[in-house]
Design a protein around this motif. Structure first.
Motif, mmCIF file in Angstrom:
data_model
loop_
_atom_site.group_PDB
_atom_site.id
_atom_site.type_symbol
_atom_site.label_atom_id
_atom_site.label_comp_id
_atom_site.label_asym_id
_atom_site.label_seq_id
_atom_site.Cartn_x
_atom_site.Cartn_y
_atom_site.Cartn_z
ATOM 1 N N LYS A 175 41.062 34.729 34.693
ATOM 2 C CA LYS A 175 39.654 35.149 34.691
ATOM 3 C C LYS A 175 38.746 34.000 34.240
ATOM 4 O O LYS A 175 37.689 33.742 34.838
ATOM 5 C CB LYS A 175 39.459 36.350 33.764
ATOM 6 C CG LYS A 175 40.060 37.656 34.280
ATOM 7 C CD LYS A 175 39.725 38.780 33.309
ATOM 8 C CE LYS A 175 40.352 40.094 33.759
ATOM 9 N NZ LYS A 175 40.044 41.190 32.815
ATOM 10 N N ILE A 193 41.858 40.620 37.891
ATOM 11 C CA ILE A 193 41.509 39.290 38.405
ATOM 12 C C ILE A 193 40.734 39.410 39.712
ATOM 13 O O ILE A 193 39.768 38.686 39.958
ATOM 14 C CB ILE A 193 42.783 38.448 38.584
ATOM 15 C CG1 ILE A 193 43.359 38.090 37.205
ATOM 16 C CG2 ILE A 193 42.499 37.191 39.391
ATOM 17 C CD1 ILE A 193 44.710 37.456 37.244
ATOM 18 N N ALA A 251 37.319 40.418 38.788
ATOM 19 C CA ALA A 251 36.610 39.281 38.180
ATOM 20 C C ALA A 251 36.170 38.296 39.252
ATOM 21 O O ALA A 251 35.071 37.724 39.176
ATOM 22 C CB ALA A 251 37.520 38.585 37.161
#
Length: 680
Positions: A78, A341, A344
Motif C-alpha cells: 500500500k 491492495i 488502495a
C-alpha cells in the motif's frame, strides 16, 4: 537483478545533479538497504529531507522509485502504491520520453508480488508501450519477458510461450548468455505446464549448461529446481530429489532462504507420492515455517492443505483440523490483503486523476495569467519609449565622456613623450658622468708620464749640447743616468696605471669577456674559491657557505669574478673597524630555472639611501684613496648582461647584503629570450 537494472537505468541516465554527488546518495542508500529494505526506506526519506532544496524533480522521482522498490520488498505494498503515485505526479514536470516506464514496471512487480496478476499484466503492457521511447531494445525485450511470466501465472501458456520465445531470440541475436539461459528456463516452464516433459527437460538442461559454464550460481538454482520438477513428474524420484536438494543447497549458500520454499514443497509432494510419510510431514513443516516467515502465501496455503490431508490420512484428525484452520485463516488473510491492495490502488489512481485534473486547472490559470501578461506588454511599450529617451541622454553623456577620454589620452601621450626625453637626458647625463670620471682618473697618470718625458727630453738635449761642446764630465753623465732612470721608472709606473684603468674601464662594458659555459655544483665551487680568497688577502676574515647544493649551467669564470669583486669590496670598504670580520653566503633554489645567492658581510654596511647608486660607475666613498668605484658596476654588468640574472643591494642591519639571482641553465633562458624576441 537484470530486471531491476533495466527498471532504474533510464532514470539514472537523466540525472541533472552531478554524477559524483548523486553517486554518493545512491551509495548511502545501497549500504543502508543491505541491512534490510526498511533501512533502505528510512535512508531514502532522510536524504530527501536533507536535500529537499537541491533536488530537482528528476532526482526526486528517482529516489521515490527506489523507495517504492524497497517498500515492495518489505511487503508494504500500500505504501509503495502511494509512493509511486507521488512519482507519477512529479513526472508531469519532466519532458522526457519513457519517464513512466519505471512507474509501470515497478507497479507490475508490486501486483505480481501479491498475485494480482490481472493488474500486473495491465501495468506491464503499459510499460511495454513506454519501452520503445527509451531507444534501447533491451527494455522492450525485458518487458516481453515480464509479460510472459504474468501470462504463465494466468495459465495462458501459448501467449506466455510466444513472449518467452521473443525474449530468447533477442538474447541470441545480442549474444547475451545470461538472458539466453533465462529465456530457455522460461520456455521450459511453459512446456512443463503444457505437459511437454521431454521438451521441458531439454530446455532446462540447456539453461543449466549455460549457467554452469558462465558461473551464474544464483540462476543455476532455478534450473536445478525445474529439472527436479520434471523428473518428479516423470516419476524418476531419485533424480528429481537430487536436483531439488541441489537447488535448496545453492540457495542456502547464497542466503536466499525464501527461495527454498518451492523445491521443499516439491520434495514434500514427491515424498507423499512415494509413501514416505514422516519425511513428507517434516518437509511440510519446514515449508510452513518459511511461508509464515517470508509471507509466501500461495506456497503456504498449498503446504497447509497437504499437511491437513496427510495428517487426516494418518488418522491424526486433530492435527488435520488445525492445519485446515490455518489454511482457511491464511487464505482469508491473503484474500483480504489482495482486496486491500486492489482498493488502495484504485484509490491512489482516483486521487492521482484528481490531482492531475487540479494541475490542468492550474495550467489553465497559467494560460490566463499569460493573457494578462500580454496586456501588460502595452504598458511596457510606454516604459520602452522612456527607456529609449534615457538611452539617448546617456549616449550624450557617453559622447562627452569619450571626448574627455580622448583629451586624457592625448595628455598621456604627451607625458610619455616627455618621459622619453627625460630618459634620453638621463642617458646623456650618465654618459657625461662616465666620460668625465674616466678623464679624471686618467688625467693624473698621463700628466705624470708627459712631465717625466718632457723632463727627460730636456736632460737629453742638455747632455747632447755638453757632449758637442766637450764639456761633458763623468759626474754630469752619472747624474744624467740616475735622473733618467728615475724619470723612466715614473713614466713606466704611470703608463701601467693608465693601462690598468683602461682595462678596468673595458670591464664595465656589457660585452665583457665571456668564458665557455660549464656545468658545476654551486656550493663546493663557492666554498673553494672564497676559501682561496681568504688566504690571498692579508686582512683575516672567516667565511661560511650553505644552502641548496644545486648543479647549474652558467659562466663559471664570470661568477668567480663577481664573487671576487664582492670579497674585495667587503675587505676594502667594510672590514675597516670590524673586530671579527665574517662573510656568509646562502644559496636558495627558487624554481626549476632560478637560484638566488645571498652574499652578506658584517662590516660597516651601505646606507639605504645609497643602495641604488652603488652600481653606478665611478661611485665610491674613497675616491681619493685609490678606489675607482668600478667594482660593483662590473658586478652588475656581469650578472645582468652575461649571466642573464639580476643583482640588488638590500637593507641589512648587520652589514652589506647583496642578492644575486641567476638562471640554473643560462641556455634555457637565452632560448626563451630569443623566442620572445621572435614573437615581438
Amino acid at each position: 537483478m537484470i530486471s531491476l537494472f533495466l527498471t532504474f537505468y533510464p532514470l539514472f541516465t537523466t540525472a541533472k545533479m552531478s554524477d559524483e554527488a548523486f553517486s554518493e546518495l545512491r551509495t548511502k542508500i545501497s549500504t543502508a538497504s543491505r541491512k534490510s529494505p526498511l533501512a533502505g526506506i528510512v535512508k531514502v526519506d532522510e536524504l530527501m529531507v536533507h536535500h529537499s532544496l537541491s533536488l530537482v524533480p528528476a532526482q526526486r522521482i528517482r529516489l521515490l522509485y527506489l523507495k517504492s522498490w524497497y517498500q515492495i520488498n518489505a511487503d508494504r505494498i500500500k505504501e509503495a502504491m502511494n509512493t509511486l503515485a507521488q512519482a507519477r505526479l512529479l513526472a508531469r514536470e519532466i519532458e522526457e520520453p519513457g519517464i513512466l516506464y519505471s512507474y509501470y514496471s515497478i507497479s507490475a512487480s508490486a501486483f505480481s508480488n501479491v498475485e494480482l496478476y490481472e493488474l500486473a499484466l495491465e501495468n506491464n503492457l503499459k510499460a511495454y508501450e513506454e519501452a520503445p521511447l527509451l531507444q534501447s531494445t533491451e527494455f522492450i525485450h525485458q518487458t516481453e519477458n515480464n509479460i510472459g511470466h504474468i501470462y504463465l501465472k494466468l495459465g495462458l501458456l501459448d501467449e506466455a510461450q510466444n513472449y518467452f520465445q521473443r525474449f530468447y531470440e533477442s538474447a541470441l541475436a545480442l549474444n547475451q548468455p545470461s538472458q539466453q539461459s533465462t529465456g530457455l528456463n522460461n520456455l521450459g516452464e511453459a512446456a512443463f505446464l503444457k505437459g511437454e516433459l521431454d521438451k521441458a527437460l531439454d530446455l532446462h538442461t540447456q539453461a543449466l549448461v549455460i549457467r554452469q559454464t558462465h558461473g551464474y550460481e544464483y540462476h543455476e538454482s532455478w534450473s536445478l529446481y525445474n529439472l527436479g520438477r520434471v523428473y518428479i513428474k516423470r516419476e524418476d524420484y531419485q533424480r528429481g530429489e537430487k536436483y531439488l536438494k541441489q537447488a535448496i543447497d545453492n540457495w542456502r549458500k547464497q542466503n536466499a532462504v525464501s527461495k527454498t520454499i518451492q523445491p521443499k514443497l516439491e520434495l514434500a509432494k514427491a515424498y507423499i507420492q512415494q509413501q514416505r510419510t514422516d519425511e513428507a510431514i517434516n518437509m511440510l513443516k519446514e515449508v510452513v515455517d518459511i511461508g509464515y516467515q517470508y509471507q509466501q502465501f500461495s506456497a503456504l496455503q498449498e503446504a497447509l492443505m497437504l499437511q491437513s490431508k496427510l495428517t487426516r490420512k494418518e488418522g491424526l484428525l486433530a492435527d488435520a483440523l488445525i492445519a485446515l484452520d490455518k489454511y482457511n485463516l491464511v487464505a482469508k488473510k491473503f484474500t483480504q490483503k489482495q482486496a486491500s491492495i486492489g482498493l488502495a490502488y484504485m484509490v491512489s489512481q482516483t486521487e492521482l486523476q484528481t490531482k492531475e485534473t487540479a494541475l490542468k486547472q492550474l495550467e489553465q490559470q497559467h494560460q490566463l495569467t499569460l493573457s494578462m501578461a500580454r496586456a501588460q506588454q502595452q504598458r511596457d511599450f510606454i516604459l520602452l519609449i522612456s527607456a529609449v529617451i534615457i538611452i539617448l541622454i546617456s549616449s550624450f553623456f557617453l559622447y562627452r565622456l569619450n571626448k574627455r577620454k580622448h583629451q586624457l589620452q592625448t595628455l598621456v601621450e604627451q607625458l610619455e613623450a616627455t618621459q622619453d626625453k627625460l630618459i634620453e637626458s638621463e642617458k646623456m647625463r650618465a654618459m657625461t658622468t662616465l666620460v668625465s670620471g674616466m678623464a679624471h682618473q686618467l688625467n693624473t697618470p698621463l700628466g705624470l708620464v708627459i712631465t717625466a718625458n718632457s723632463t727627460l727630453q730636456a736632460q737629453v738635449n742638455t747632455l747632447t749640447t755638453q757632449f758637442s761642446e766637450q764639456t761633458l764630465t763623468q759626474k754630469k753623465l752619472a747624474d744624467f743616468i740616475g735622473g733618467s732612470t728615475e724619470l723612466l721608472a715614473l713614466s713606466q709606473n704611470n703608463t701601467e696605471k693608465a693601462a690598468d684603468l683602461i682595462q678596468r674601464f673595458k670591464m664595465m662594458s656589457s660585452k665583457l669577456q665571456i668564458s665557455e659555459l660549464s656545468t658545476f655544483t654551486l656550493v663546493p665551487f663557492l666554498e673553494d674559491n672564497i676559501a682561496s680568497l681568504v688566504k690571498i688577502h692579508k686582512h683575516a676574515f672567516s667565511s661560511h657557505v650553505n644552502g641548496a647544493d644545486i648543479e647549474i649551467t652558467n659562466y663559471k669564470s664570470v661568477l668567480l669574478k663577481v664573487i671576487t669583486q664582492l670579497v674585495e669590496n667587503s675587505v676594502k670598504h667594510g672590514f675597516g673597524n670590524t673586530v671579527t670580520p665574517r662573510i656568509d653566503v646562502q644559496i636558495v633554489h627558487i624554481d626549476d630555472n632560478k637560484v638566488v645567492i645571498h652574499y652578506k658581510d658584517n662590516g660597516s654596511g651601505i646606507p639605504k639611501t645609497k643602495h641604488k647608486q652603488v652600481f653606478d660607475p665611478f661611485y665610491t666613498t674613497r675616491l681619493g684613496e685609490g678606489s675607482l668605484g668600478l667594482g660593483l658596476n662590473i658586478i652588475y654588468n656581469s650578472v645582468v648582461h652575461i649571466m642573464k640574472g639580476d643583482v640588488e643591494c638590500t637593507d641589512d642591519s648587520e652589514g652589506a647584503h647583496f642578492v644575486i639571482s641567476i638562471p640554473v641553465n643560462v641556455q634555457r633562458t637565452s632560448l626563451v629570450d630569443s623566442s620572445d624576441s621572435a614573437q615581438l
